[in-house]
Scaffold this motif. Structure first.
Motif, PDB file in Angstrom:
ATOM      1  N   LYS A 294       0.677  -1.023  -0.063  1.00  0.00           N
ATOM      2  CA  LYS A 294      -0.056  -0.418   0.044  1.00  0.00           C
ATOM      3  C   LYS A 294       0.791   1.318   0.221  1.00  0.00           C
ATOM      4  O   LYS A 294       1.812   1.246   0.858  1.00  0.00           O
ATOM      5  CB  LYS A 294      -0.734  -0.152   1.097  1.00  0.00           C
ATOM      6  CG  LYS A 294      -2.073   0.976   1.348  1.00  0.00           C
ATOM      7  CD  LYS A 294      -2.645   0.591   2.862  1.00  0.00           C
ATOM      8  CE  LYS A 294      -4.194   2.540   2.356  1.00  0.00           C
ATOM      9  NZ  LYS A 294      -4.684   2.296   3.289  1.00  0.00           N
TER      10      LYS A 294
ATOM     11  N   GLU B   7       0.743   7.108   2.562  1.00  0.00           N
ATOM     12  CA  GLU B   7      -0.483   7.922   3.064  1.00  0.00           C
ATOM     13  C   GLU B   7      -0.209   9.491   3.350  1.00  0.00           C
ATOM     14  O   GLU B   7       1.104   9.648   3.713  1.00  0.00           O
ATOM     15  CB  GLU B   7      -1.621   7.823   3.566  1.00  0.00           C
ATOM     16  CG  GLU B   7      -2.415   6.390   3.577  1.00  0.00           C
ATOM     17  CD  GLU B   7      -3.702   6.188   2.376  1.00  0.00           C
ATOM     18  OE1 GLU B   7      -3.785   7.782   1.882  1.00  0.00           O
ATOM     19  OE2 GLU B   7      -3.450   5.132   2.087  1.00  0.00           O
TER      20      GLU B   7
ATOM     21  N   ALA C 183      -7.002  11.817  -5.930  1.00  0.00           N
ATOM     22  CA  ALA C 183      -7.223  11.031  -6.197  1.00  0.00           C
ATOM     23  C   ALA C 183      -6.705  11.436  -7.386  1.00  0.00           C
ATOM     24  O   ALA C 183      -5.482  10.254  -8.216  1.00  0.00           O
ATOM     25  CB  ALA C 183      -8.182  10.678  -5.567  1.00  0.00           C
TER      26      ALA C 183
ATOM     27  N   LEU D 221      -3.098  10.490  -7.962  1.00  0.00           N
ATOM     28  CA  LEU D 221      -2.684   9.568  -7.688  1.00  0.00           C
ATOM     29  C   LEU D 221      -2.518   8.299  -8.929  1.00  0.00           C
ATOM     30  O   LEU D 221      -2.300   7.277  -9.115  1.00  0.00           O
ATOM     31  CB  LEU D 221      -3.233   8.600  -6.632  1.00  0.00           C
ATOM     32  CG  LEU D 221      -2.562   8.812  -5.286  1.00  0.00           C
ATOM     33  CD1 LEU D 221      -3.970   9.057  -3.752  1.00  0.00           C
ATOM     34  CD2 LEU D 221      -1.031   9.048  -5.152  1.00  0.00           C
TER      35      LEU D 221
ATOM     36  N   SER E 233      -0.265   4.816  -9.404  1.00  0.00           N
ATOM     37  CA  SER E 233      -0.952   4.045  -7.764  1.00  0.00           C
ATOM     38  C   SER E 233      -1.524   4.150  -7.207  1.00  0.00           C
ATOM     39  O   SER E 233      -2.160   3.175  -6.115  1.00  0.00           O
ATOM     40  CB  SER E 233       0.622   5.123  -7.263  1.00  0.00           C
ATOM     41  OG  SER E 233       0.118   6.019  -6.972  1.00  0.00           O
ATOM     42  N   ARG E 234      -2.941   4.656  -8.161  1.00  0.00           N
ATOM     43  CA  ARG E 234      -4.019   4.502  -7.892  1.00  0.00           C
ATOM     44  C   ARG E 234      -5.300   4.467  -8.962  1.00  0.00           C
ATOM     45  O   ARG E 234      -5.144   5.096 -10.106  1.00  0.00           O
ATOM     46  CB  ARG E 234      -4.889   5.318  -7.005  1.00  0.00           C
ATOM     47  CG  ARG E 234      -4.693   5.607  -5.600  1.00  0.00           C
ATOM     48  CD  ARG E 234      -4.943   4.784  -4.522  1.00  0.00           C
ATOM     49  NE  ARG E 234      -5.524   4.593  -3.429  1.00  0.00           N
ATOM     50  CZ  ARG E 234      -3.916   4.187  -2.386  1.00  0.00           C
ATOM     51  NH1 ARG E 234      -2.971   4.272  -2.737  1.00  0.00           N
ATOM     52  NH2 ARG E 234      -4.009   4.898  -1.393  1.00  0.00           N
ATOM     53  N   THR E 235      -6.173   3.266  -9.236  1.00  0.00           N
ATOM     54  CA  THR E 235      -7.007   3.003  -9.922  1.00  0.00           C
ATOM     55  C   THR E 235      -8.211   4.482  -9.417  1.00  0.00           C
ATOM     56  O   THR E 235      -8.199   4.705  -9.062  1.00  0.00           O
ATOM     57  CB  THR E 235      -7.445   1.770 -10.282  1.00  0.00           C
ATOM     58  OG1 THR E 235      -8.946   1.397  -8.785  1.00  0.00           O
ATOM     59  CG2 THR E 235      -7.268   0.690 -10.155  1.00  0.00           C
TER      60      THR E 235
ATOM     61  N   GLY F 282     -10.146   3.602  -6.598  1.00  0.00           N
ATOM     62  CA  GLY F 282      -9.213   4.522  -4.973  1.00  0.00           C
ATOM     63  C   GLY F 282      -8.234   2.901  -4.943  1.00  0.00           C
ATOM     64  O   GLY F 282      -7.870   2.708  -4.197  1.00  0.00           O
ATOM     65  N   SER F 283      -8.861   2.049  -5.163  1.00  0.00           N
ATOM     66  CA  SER F 283      -7.721   1.380  -5.010  1.00  0.00           C
ATOM     67  C   SER F 283      -6.314   0.900  -5.661  1.00  0.00           C
ATOM     68  O   SER F 283      -5.865   1.982  -6.479  1.00  0.00           O
ATOM     69  CB  SER F 283      -8.707  -0.749  -5.772  1.00  0.00           C
ATOM     70  OG  SER F 283      -8.705  -0.882  -7.084  1.00  0.00           O
ATOM     71  N   VAL F 284      -5.725   0.247  -4.504  1.00  0.00           N
ATOM     72  CA  VAL F 284      -4.159   0.090  -5.629  1.00  0.00           C
ATOM     73  C   VAL F 284      -4.276  -0.715  -6.397  1.00  0.00           C
ATOM     74  O   VAL F 284      -4.288  -1.824  -6.019  1.00  0.00           O
ATOM     75  CB  VAL F 284      -3.143  -0.678  -4.330  1.00  0.00           C
ATOM     76  CG1 VAL F 284      -1.663  -1.430  -4.977  1.00  0.00           C
ATOM     77  CG2 VAL F 284      -3.687   0.234  -3.113  1.00  0.00           C
TER      78      VAL F 284
ATOM     79  N   TYR G 295       1.078  -2.505  -8.256  1.00  0.00           N
ATOM     80  CA  TYR G 295       1.896  -0.686  -8.876  1.00  0.00           C
ATOM     81  C   TYR G 295       3.268  -1.194  -7.754  1.00  0.00           C
ATOM     82  O   TYR G 295       3.525  -2.097  -6.266  1.00  0.00           O
ATOM     83  CB  TYR G 295       1.030  -0.484  -7.386  1.00  0.00           C
ATOM     84  CG  TYR G 295       1.377   0.622  -7.238  1.00  0.00           C
ATOM     85  CD1 TYR G 295       1.980   2.146  -7.578  1.00  0.00           C
ATOM     86  CD2 TYR G 295       1.701   1.130  -5.682  1.00  0.00           C
ATOM     87  CE1 TYR G 295       2.232   2.987  -7.203  1.00  0.00           C
ATOM     88  CE2 TYR G 295       2.550   2.236  -5.577  1.00  0.00           C
ATOM     89  CZ  TYR G 295       2.756   3.554  -5.619  1.00  0.00           C
ATOM     90  OH  TYR G 295       3.097   4.586  -5.238  1.00  0.00           O
TER      91      TYR G 295
END
Length: 387
Positions: free
Chosen positions: A20, A23, A59, A62, A67-69, A72-74, A78
């Motif tokens: 992950k 943040e 959002a 990222l 690094s994010r779809t 919002g998922s990884v 990644y």
């Protein structure tokens, strides 16, 4: 090329479980998001708050990094050492060029802007006088100004909004029509006579996709369209597993359809695939590689066993009139079921009963791994909110 990029990115990511990403704090996000709130320009969405803007900006940052779809998922491939899936997936050639471009700030900014505008934000560029006025404000006054202006209903200046010009270029009276008559050409395989009967084995399916050149601006232009298998439950592409050869996996995961004869006003391609969900994942007019991805919102469709799913036609424009008044490239989508059916009837009559217009649903999102990240909406598709 599209399928190979996705496959190589997947292999690169499977070697290490996807951790992950770290943040950012709200304070760090707000400070970073302020970089796109300038004296001369800012983003605005009527009714939004500064917190809404900060969240949307983060959002999209990222997503642009890979690094994010969009949900919002990884992404499964990644790695925090990567700038993007493509940058790490390929070290040289086209992939290296794409990765290098994403690694540079300019391409990331362009993709971030595309993401924000696809989510309803508009870019506002103010006059020199207004920019000078804002430039003289104290830090506290500037903060208050931007806190209000990001959600203002009325703004002064040049406003740029997202438009669907790549799929729906603007009407242009100076285009000279080209006569198109069905049946068109048909490609069923490399150097294969289109009249040789194509049979669908039990459990198999096919996609019928066309290239249409209705005027002088599209005449003589090559084109290509990328199709990829879609995982609806995971809101991502379905990637071919590393052990596919060992397990004998025959699933269709990705394919690129390239026009065969740019001189034809109308040509169709019949491609055998395994049943399932797919997306139109990217497209390019001209004899160039596909470097875009419709990951911010793509047309999705399903193909059932024994079915020939007719997607429609794409008209290639290397440059044409856009809805915003500028000129740009386009792959204009249309559906002409009568022409498609007439072509099959003339060259593959046994498949006519199996032909069915694919139900296209706009708004499918997935991990972005291309130089240009955008959204593509077919005009008569069912809409779902791109996330």
């Amino acid at each position: 090329m599209f399928a190979s990029l996705a496959a190589l990115a997947l292999v690169a990511g499977q070697s290490t479980p996807a951790p992950k990403p770290p943040e950012d704090t709200p304070e760090e996000i707000a400070a970073d998001a302020a970089r796109d709130l300038k004296d001369s320009r800012f983003y605005n969405r009527p009714g939004a708050t500064r917190a809404d803007y900060d969240a949307a900006w983060q959002a999209c940052r990222l997503i642009a990094r890979g690094s994010r779809t969009p949900t919002g998922s990884v992404p499964m491939f990644y790695n925090p050492a990567m700038i993007s899936p493509v940058a790490a997936g390929l070290a040289g050639g086209i992939g290296g060029l794409i990765g290098g471009a994403i690694a540079q700030g300019q391409q990331r900014r362009e993709n971030r802007r595309e993401c924000l505008m696809a989510r309803g934000w508009r870019l506002v560029e103010v006059s020199d006088a207004e920019a000078a006025r804002v430039g003289t404000m104290s830090d506290a006054d500037r903060s208050a100004y931007f806190n209000g202006i990001v959600g203002a209903t009325e703004v002064q200046g040049k406003t740029t909004v997202w438009h669907n010009g790549f799929a729906e270029p603007a009407p242009y009276d100076l285009r000279k029509p080209v006569a198109i008559a069905a049946p068109g050409g048909l490609v069923t395989g490399k150097k294969v006579d289109p009249k040789v009967p194509v049979t669908l084995e039990p459990g198999a399916a096919a996609i019928l996709i066309g290239f249409r050149r209705p005027d002088d601006e599209s005449a003589g232009k090559s084109a290509s369209v990328a199709i990829a298998r879609y995982d609806a439950a995971g809101s991502d592409l379905a990637y071919r597993p590393r052990d596919w050869k060992k397990t004998g996996d025959k699933t269709s995961y990705g394919l690129t359809v390239k026009s065969a004869d740019k001189k034809l006003p109308l040509e169709y391609h019949l491609i055998r695939v395994t049943p399932g969900d797919y997306v139109v994942a990217g497209a390019a007019p001209g004899a160039v590689a596909i470097t875009n991805s419709f990951c911010l919102g793509a047309p999705r469709f399903s193909v059932a066993a024994g079915e020939v799913a007719y997607l429609g036609e794409f008209a290639p424009y290397t440059t044409t009139a856009m809805p915003g008044g500028e000129r740009g490239p386009a792959m204009a989508w249309s559906r002409n079921e009568g022409d498609a059916r007439a072509t099959l009837a003339a060259l593959q009559p046994a498949l006519v009963p199996a032909m069915k217009a694919a139900q296209l649903t706009n708004g499918a999102t997935y991990a972005c791994s291309a130089m240009q990240m955008t959204m593509y909406r077919v005009p008569d598709g069912t809409d779902t909110a791109a996330r």
